[in-house]
Design a protein around this motif. Structure first.
Motif, PDB file in Angstrom:
ATOM      1  N   UNK A  60       0.622  -1.261   0.002  1.00 51.75           N
ATOM      2  CA  UNK A  60       0.074  -0.130   0.030  1.00 51.75           C
ATOM      3  C   UNK A  60       0.881   1.343   0.023  1.00 51.75           C
ATOM      4  N   UNK A  61       0.679   2.082  -0.780  1.00 56.08           N
ATOM      5  CA  UNK A  61       1.274   3.669  -0.842  1.00 56.08           C
ATOM      6  C   UNK A  61       0.870   4.102   0.368  1.00 56.08           C
ATOM      7  N   UNK A  62       1.652   5.156   0.638  1.00 56.30           N
ATOM      8  CA  UNK A  62       1.230   6.038   1.878  1.00 56.30           C
ATOM      9  C   UNK A  62      -0.177   6.786   1.798  1.00 56.30           C
ATOM     10  N   UNK A  63      -0.362   7.008   0.560  1.00 53.79           N
ATOM     11  CA  UNK A  63      -1.865   7.546   0.317  1.00 53.79           C
ATOM     12  C   UNK A  63      -2.839   6.734   0.760  1.00 53.79           C
ATOM     13  N   UNK A  64      -2.844   5.403   0.376  1.00 55.16           N
ATOM     14  CA  UNK A  64      -3.748   4.278   0.549  1.00 55.16           C
ATOM     15  C   UNK A  64      -3.736   4.036   2.107  1.00 55.16           C
ATOM     16  N   UNK A  65      -2.402   3.989   2.570  1.00 55.34           N
ATOM     17  CA  UNK A  65      -2.301   3.526   4.015  1.00 55.34           C
ATOM     18  C   UNK A  65      -2.998   4.523   4.939  1.00 55.34           C
ATOM     19  N   UNK A  66      -2.880   5.805   4.757  1.00 53.85           N
ATOM     20  CA  UNK A  66      -3.421   6.846   5.565  1.00 53.85           C
ATOM     21  C   UNK A  66      -5.100   7.044   5.225  1.00 53.85           C
ATOM     22  N   UNK A  67      -5.384   6.684   4.064  1.00 54.82           N
ATOM     23  CA  UNK A  67      -6.729   6.731   3.648  1.00 54.82           C
ATOM     24  C   UNK A  67      -7.724   5.858   4.404  1.00 54.82           C
ATOM     25  N   UNK A  68      -7.055   4.807   4.667  1.00 56.64           N
ATOM     26  CA  UNK A  68      -7.692   3.406   5.503  1.00 56.64           C
ATOM     27  C   UNK A  68      -7.422   3.641   6.934  1.00 56.64           C
ATOM     28  N   UNK A  69      -6.613   4.542   7.587  1.00 60.36           N
ATOM     29  CA  UNK A  69      -6.094   4.691   8.831  1.00 60.36           C
ATOM     30  C   UNK A  69      -7.311   5.507   9.565  1.00 60.36           C
ATOM     31  N   UNK A  70      -7.390   5.561  10.761  1.00 59.83           N
ATOM     32  CA  UNK A  70      -8.299   5.968  11.480  1.00 59.83           C
ATOM     33  C   UNK A  70      -7.189   6.907  12.689  1.00 59.83           C
TER      34      UNK A  70
END
Length: 121
Positions: A60-70
Motif C-alpha cells: 500500500x502506498x502512503x496515500x492508501x495507508x493513511x486513507x484507510x487509517x483512523x
C-alpha cells in the motif's frame, strides 16, 4: 521549509512496506523493540498487527495507508522538526500524517518514554 507538490506526490506514492524496514532498523539499533514500534504505529493509525501486515503485503502506498487509517485525534499534538520540516507548518494533510509517523519513530529511537510519545501525559 515548504513542501513542494512534487515532494508531496513522491511521499503519496511511496509504499509503507518500503519504509517500514527502515523504521524497524532505526528503533532496534537504539534498543527499542518491534512491539514498541507497532504500539506507536497503532496509536497513530488504529491499525492492528494483522491490518499492518496486510497493508505491507499489498504494498500500500502512503496515500492508501493513511486513507484507510483512523488517525488518532491527538495526532495534532505531534510537533517539532523532522526531515527538515516543521510539522506544524506542513499544509498537505497526507504529508503531515507521514511526518507524524516519522516523528513518532524518531522519538521512540531517541529513547523517549512511551507515555510522552503517545501524548498521554
Amino acid at each position: 521549509m515548504i513542501t513542494t507538490p512534487e515532494h508531496n506526490e513522491r511521499i503519496a506514492k511511496m509504499t509503507f512496506a518500503s519504509v517500514y524496514p527502515h523504521y524497524l532498523a532505526k528503533v532496534e539499533k537504539k534498543g527499542r523493540t518491534k512491539e514498541e514500534l507497532h504500539q506507536v504505529i497503532t496509536w497513530l493509525t488504529g491499525f492492528d498487527e494483522k491490518q499492518l501486515q496486510g497493508l505491507m503485503d499489498e504494498k500500500a502506498s502512503f496515500s492508501d495507508f493513511f486513507s484507510k487509517a483512523n488517525v488518532n485525534p491527538n495526532a495534532h499534538l505531534i510537533t517539532g522538526v523532522i526531515c527538515g520540516y516543521r510539522i506544524e507548518e506542513i499544509e498537505n494533510p497526507l504529508t503531515k500524517q507521514v511526518r507524524y509517523l516519522d516523528k513518532l519513530v524518531d522519538e521512540l529511537a531517541k529513547g523517549k518514554k512511551m507515555e510522552k510519545i503517545l501524548r498521554s501525559v
